[in-house]
Design an enzyme around this catalytic site. Structure first.
Site, PDB file in Angstrom:
ATOM      1  N   TYR A  20      -4.108   0.255  -2.346  1.00 53.54           N
ATOM      2  CA  TYR A  20      -3.483  -0.565  -0.940  1.00 53.54           C
ATOM      3  C   TYR A  20      -3.300   0.550  -0.116  1.00 53.54           C
ATOM      4  O   TYR A  20      -4.095   0.353   1.077  1.00 53.54           O
ATOM      5  CB  TYR A  20      -2.235  -1.139  -1.539  1.00 53.54           C
ATOM      6  N   SER A  24      -0.962  -2.248   7.713  1.00 53.19           N
ATOM      7  CA  SER A  24       0.267  -2.304   6.986  1.00 53.19           C
ATOM      8  C   SER A  24       1.072  -1.030   7.342  1.00 53.19           C
ATOM      9  O   SER A  24       0.480   0.242   7.808  1.00 53.19           O
ATOM     10  CB  SER A  24       0.018  -2.227   5.502  1.00 53.19           C
TER      11      SER A  24
END
Length: 248
Positions: free
Chosen positions: A149, A136
């Site tokens: 995350y 990401s």
């Protein structure tokens, strides 16, 4: 080609891109019904494509081994693994439970490791292979309310480098893609529940829009192809300029 989390969103777009090229596929997804629907959808446009499905969690070592062994026995080899399965966690750090933290690390990091390890066991024997991890942009930059995350995705970036350096001697390349905000069913749901302001996100992104799953799939195809033959240990960020833009 094995695609984890291939039932929807970016994973489905990746599976579709490989199917269009005639690849033999295995889709691994924790939701068996979603995986079945994806296979049916892919067959509509690519009726000759061979597609296996496996209902499994990437955190379940036994199930992953069984899935990879089934793929090996059915197709004779495993050439490419796309580690796409993952979950999003958007919660203030002070409210994050230990269970939520562990779940994020288990799926986003440990799942990537387990699948990469199992793939490499087959790839070492055939002396070739290619692994692409979906990280990401939040593995490169960070944001509030995303501690688990960001930590998990940053670890995927580091893991990608480590495995690339270790497995290069076996002719196995390991790279990653770092998507920015992408138009997926998950993002649509966050918008409908008012958890994401898409107008603000697009305004913050220099290119002025979200990415598409198909754009991410094309980057994966590049990293999995001979066109990137001298690229390994790299994370290619595709975020429309988000991480380059220091101005909020």
């Amino acid at each position: 080609v094995i695609v984890t989390g291939g039932g929807s969103g970016i994973g489905l777009a990746i599976a579709r891109a490989f199917a269009q090229l005639g690849a033999r596929l295995m889709i691994i997804d924790i939701n068996g019904e979603v995986a079945q629907r994806s296979r049916s959808l892919l067959h509509q446009h690519n009726p000759a494509c061979e597609i296996l499905i496996s209902e499994a969690s990437v955190t379940d070592e036994k199930s992953i081994k069984e899935a990879f062994d089934h793929c090996q026995k059915s197709f004779g080899r495993i050439d490419i693994l796309i580690n796409n399965a993952g979950i999003a966690i958007n919660k203030p750090a002070l409210d994050l439970t230990l269970e939520e933290w562990r779940r994020g690390i288990d799926v986003n990091l440990t799942g990537v490791f387990l699948c990469a390890q199992e793939a490499a066991r087959h790839m070492v024997r055939q002396k070739s292979g290619n692994i692409v991890n979906i990280a990401s942009m939040y593995g490169i930059v960070a944001a509030p309310h995303r501690s688990a995350y960001c930590a998990s995705k940053a670890a995927v970036v580091a893991l990608t480098k480590s495995l690339a350096a270790e497995w290069a001697q076996h002719n196995i390349r390991v790279n990653a893609v770092g998507p920015g905000y992408t138009q997926t069913p998950f993002v649509d749901e966050l918008r409908r529940s008012n958890k994401l302001d898409l107008e603000a996100l697009c305004h913050r992104t220099p290119l002025g829009r979200l990415g598409t799953p198909e754009e991410m799939a094309q980057i994966v195809l590049f990293l999995a192809s001979a066109r990137s033959a001298f690229v390994t240990g790299h994370t290619l960020v595709a975020d429309g300029g988000w991480s380059a833009n220091g101005y909020m």
